[in-house]
Design a protein around this motif. Structure first.
Motif, mmCIF file in Angstrom:
data_model
loop_
_atom_site.group_PDB
_atom_site.id
_atom_site.type_symbol
_atom_site.label_atom_id
_atom_site.label_comp_id
_atom_site.label_asym_id
_atom_site.label_seq_id
_atom_site.Cartn_x
_atom_site.Cartn_y
_atom_site.Cartn_z
ATOM 1 N N ARG A 41 4.373 0.630 -13.210
ATOM 2 C CA ARG A 41 4.342 2.046 -12.859
ATOM 3 C C ARG A 41 4.223 2.245 -11.348
ATOM 4 N N ARG A 42 3.444 1.375 -10.704
ATOM 5 C CA ARG A 42 3.238 1.529 -9.257
ATOM 6 C C ARG A 42 4.495 1.247 -8.434
ATOM 7 N N LEU A 43 5.499 0.618 -9.040
ATOM 8 C CA LEU A 43 6.743 0.356 -8.313
ATOM 9 C C LEU A 43 7.432 1.640 -7.868
ATOM 10 N N ASP A 44 7.060 2.753 -8.493
ATOM 11 C CA ASP A 44 7.673 4.037 -8.146
ATOM 12 C C ASP A 44 7.360 4.457 -6.716
ATOM 13 N N ARG A 45 6.250 3.938 -6.171
ATOM 14 C CA ARG A 45 5.887 4.302 -4.805
ATOM 15 C C ARG A 45 5.841 3.077 -3.896
ATOM 16 N N LYS A 46 6.743 2.126 -4.192
ATOM 17 C CA LYS A 46 6.857 0.950 -3.333
ATOM 18 C C LYS A 46 8.267 0.882 -2.757
ATOM 19 N N THR A 47 8.348 0.437 -1.518
ATOM 20 C CA THR A 47 9.616 0.366 -0.808
ATOM 21 C C THR A 47 10.604 -0.564 -1.493
ATOM 22 N N GLN A 48 11.845 -0.106 -1.607
ATOM 23 C CA GLN A 48 12.956 -0.990 -1.980
ATOM 24 C C GLN A 48 13.594 -1.526 -0.701
ATOM 25 N N VAL A 49 14.217 -0.652 0.080
ATOM 26 C CA VAL A 49 14.775 -1.033 1.381
ATOM 27 C C VAL A 49 14.208 -0.158 2.484
ATOM 28 N N HIS A 50 14.110 1.136 2.214
ATOM 29 C CA HIS A 50 13.710 2.107 3.235
ATOM 30 C C HIS A 50 12.261 2.525 3.024
ATOM 31 N N PRO A 51 11.355 2.155 3.929
ATOM 32 C CA PRO A 51 9.938 2.461 3.755
ATOM 33 C C PRO A 51 9.660 3.959 3.734
ATOM 34 N N LEU A 52 8.807 4.388 2.814
ATOM 35 C CA LEU A 52 8.350 5.768 2.714
ATOM 36 C C LEU A 52 9.482 6.786 2.909
ATOM 37 N N PRO A 53 10.542 6.720 2.107
ATOM 38 C CA PRO A 53 11.667 7.631 2.307
ATOM 39 C C PRO A 53 11.288 9.073 1.988
ATOM 40 N N GLU A 54 11.747 10.008 2.822
ATOM 41 C CA GLU A 54 11.526 11.427 2.561
ATOM 42 C C GLU A 54 12.625 11.989 1.668
ATOM 43 N N GLY A 364 5.076 0.220 11.799
ATOM 44 C CA GLY A 364 3.880 0.894 11.297
ATOM 45 C C GLY A 364 3.342 0.240 10.045
ATOM 46 N N SER A 365 4.238 -0.250 9.187
ATOM 47 C CA SER A 365 3.785 -0.909 7.959
ATOM 48 C C SER A 365 3.068 -2.217 8.283
ATOM 49 N N HIS A 366 3.531 -2.933 9.299
ATOM 50 C CA HIS A 366 2.846 -4.160 9.725
ATOM 51 C C HIS A 366 1.436 -3.829 10.208
ATOM 52 N N ALA A 367 1.304 -2.750 10.960
ATOM 53 C CA ALA A 367 -0.012 -2.354 11.466
ATOM 54 C C ALA A 367 -0.953 -2.007 10.315
ATOM 55 N N THR A 368 -0.433 -1.366 9.281
ATOM 56 C CA THR A 368 -1.255 -1.010 8.116
ATOM 57 C C THR A 368 -1.768 -2.257 7.412
ATOM 58 N N ILE A 369 -0.881 -3.206 7.150
ATOM 59 C CA ILE A 369 -1.279 -4.448 6.490
ATOM 60 C C ILE A 369 -2.284 -5.203 7.346
ATOM 61 N N GLU A 370 -2.091 -5.180 8.658
ATOM 62 C CA GLU A 370 -2.997 -5.886 9.569
ATOM 63 C C GLU A 370 -4.416 -5.313 9.487
ATOM 64 N N VAL A 371 -4.528 -3.989 9.449
ATOM 65 C CA VAL A 371 -5.842 -3.352 9.332
ATOM 66 C C VAL A 371 -6.539 -3.785 8.042
ATOM 67 N N LEU A 372 -5.792 -3.798 6.939
ATOM 68 C CA LEU A 372 -6.371 -4.161 5.645
ATOM 69 C C LEU A 372 -6.834 -5.618 5.633
ATOM 70 N N LEU A 373 -5.991 -6.516 6.110
ATOM 71 C CA LEU A 373 -6.351 -7.932 6.109
ATOM 72 C C LEU A 373 -7.484 -8.215 7.083
ATOM 73 N N ASP A 374 -7.467 -7.584 8.264
ATOM 74 C CA ASP A 374 -8.568 -7.748 9.214
ATOM 75 C C ASP A 374 -9.904 -7.465 8.543
ATOM 76 N N ALA A 375 -9.962 -6.374 7.820
ATOM 77 C CA ALA A 375 -11.229 -5.953 7.213
ATOM 78 C C ALA A 375 -11.619 -6.820 6.029
ATOM 79 N N PHE A 376 -10.717 -6.973 5.061
ATOM 80 C CA PHE A 376 -11.089 -7.615 3.807
ATOM 81 C C PHE A 376 -11.216 -9.136 3.921
#
Length: 456
Positions: A41-54, A364-376
């Motif tokens: 179900r969560r695949l509905d909000r995961k990137t295929q090719v274009h991140p966060l498409p409007e 921007g997506s790399h920066a997001t993942i970096e924040v998460l991994l830095d913390a956890f």
């Protein structure tokens, strides 16, 4: 390999034979279990090719997976019909082949992290970074490879065999036939069959499961941690190639990355546009072109499906003996089908994947993942290497904060590491948590992490 073993109805994690239901095969149950899972179900909000498409017309992982499953069902059904005599001898209905391939196709991207392949690369980059080697220095080389070459395929195996439904007791409890077909890379992370390609389908934590699947199906061994592929996995791969190569063209047009002329030239290799019937008179301009391309794409997919089925049957014995020498099923097709798919992939690589707008979003997506991994990751490391369970100090972008470690872990729910776990085990749970996020959820959690750090 033999079809009698390869099409096993037995289920991972189930010791007793499952009772047959009238009107619903064992493999159709696999399909239902995957579709109704939260990971799917969560695949509905995961990137295929274009991140966060409007744009609502752009593919996410969910419609892509559904489209691949549709093509995979057609491929499997047609191959099953061609194998009917052989299958009847072992009590297998030819339609079951379509069900098996469809189930595997539904799950083929279920392990992808947020932001798609960009998210995968962001995870790999974090674990490879010189600044983060303190946190991985105690891992074995094989354990480290699980992270430095993080693979959505391997994470997918972990999800369907451990994390969904029956936690650590078989997961979805799918049939071995479906699991084998799902395994595009049936080897662990410490086995690299092709120089320069770090693709693999199994983390160190699932090696015993991989061994169990291979043994049950009678896969041919390549080493102690690697096997030749289940023949039906090539149909899953072909379905994926056909869909993302041809359907990416429509997304590319929608996003303004490629022109109608470029798409027509590619599809025209195997489709005669002159034979597309006239459309309603109200269709004009770009709408007319969009509809013509959609019709042509459908016909191109049908041509590719027929070519893959013919090729599969031609190479059936090679597939069963582990002697299939082509890089992928489309390459084995040759001719105009190969030319069309390869040109579509090349165009996507040159015009879509390298588009400056797409690259800017991926930064921007790399920066997001970096924040998460830095913390956890840092919190898990300190949990393992500190005696005090109270306040912890950890580094965040070269600054030191006093933080309640539990504030970070509370965001993880049941994925929280424990001090008695090994670092590898703890880090795997963190990647279960992060890779399971949707794009939106990853951004939201990253903001919460930053807020928690700044508050403390």
């Amino acid at each position: 390999m033999t079809w009698a073993n390869l099409l096993s109805r037995k289920r991972l994690g189930v010791s007793q034979p499952e009772q047959t239901e009238i009107g619903r095969s064992h493999f159709q149950k696999d399909i239902d279990r995957i579709i109704f899972s939260s990971a799917f179900r969560r695949l509905d909000r995961k990137t295929q090719v274009h991140p966060l498409p409007e744009n609502d017309n752009i593919h996410t992982r969910l419609p892509h997976s559904l489209e691949v499953s549709s093509v995979g069902r057609s491929l499997g059904t047609k191959v099953g019909q061609r194998l009917d005599d052989e299958l009847r001898e072992i009590g297998i209905d030819s339609s079951n082949i379509g069900d098996i391939v469809q189930a595997a196709c539904l799950a083929h991207d279920i392990g992808n992290p947020p932001f798609g392949h960009s998210g995968e690369e962001a995870i790999r980059s974090w674990f490879r970074a010189t600044a983060n080697q303190e946190f991985v220095k105690d891992l074995t080389s094989a354990e480290l490879n699980d992270f430095q070459n993080f693979e959505g395929n391997a994470q997918g195996l972990r999800i369907i065999t451990k994390l969904e439904y029956y936690l650590f007791e078989g997961g979805m409890r799918l049939t071995y036939a479906t699991l084998g077909t799902f395994l595009k890379y049936p080897w662990a992370s410490d086995f690299i069959p092709t120089a320069g390609k770090n693709k693999y389908g199994c983390n160190q934590t699932e090696r015993e499961i991989l061994q169990e699947i291979a043994t049950e199906l009678g896969l041919i061994a390549r080493s102690t941690t690697a096997w030749y592929r289940h023949p039906l996995s090539y149909l899953m791969e072909a379905a994926d190639d056909i869909c993302y190569a041809l359907i990416d063209l429509e997304d590319g047009i929608e996003m303004g990355f490629i022109t109608y002329r470029e798409a027509i030239d590619i599809l025209g290799i195997i489709v005669d546009f002159d034979k597309i019937p006239p459309l309603h008179s109200s269709c004009q301009g770009n709408e007319l072109l969009n509809r013509q391309i959609a019709i042509a794409r459908g016909r191109a997919m049908n041509t590719a499906i027929e070519a893959v089925v013919d090729t599969f049957m031609q190479h059936k014995d090679d597939l069963l003996h582990g002697n299939f020498s082509y890089e992928d099923p489309i390459a084995a097709c040759g001719g105009r089908v190969k030319q069309c798919i390869e040109l579509a992939k090349y165009t996507a690589q040159e015009k879509i994947f390298n588009n400056p707008r797409k690259i800017q979003i991926e930064v921007g997506s790399h920066a997001t993942i970096e924040v998460l991994l830095d913390a956890f990751i840092q919190a898990a490391y300190l949990l393992k290497n500190n005696d005090s369970p109270g306040e912890r100090a950890f580094r965040q972008r070269d600054r030191v904060f006093d933080s309640q470690q539990q504030t970070i872990f509370n965001l993880m729910g049941t994925h929280q590491p424990k001090s008695e776990w090994s670092l590898h085990h703890s880090y795997m749970h963190i990647l279960d948590f992060i890779s399971g996020m949707t794009d939106d959820r990853a951004v939201s959690i990253a903001k919460q992490v930053i807020s928690a750090i700044e508050y403390n």
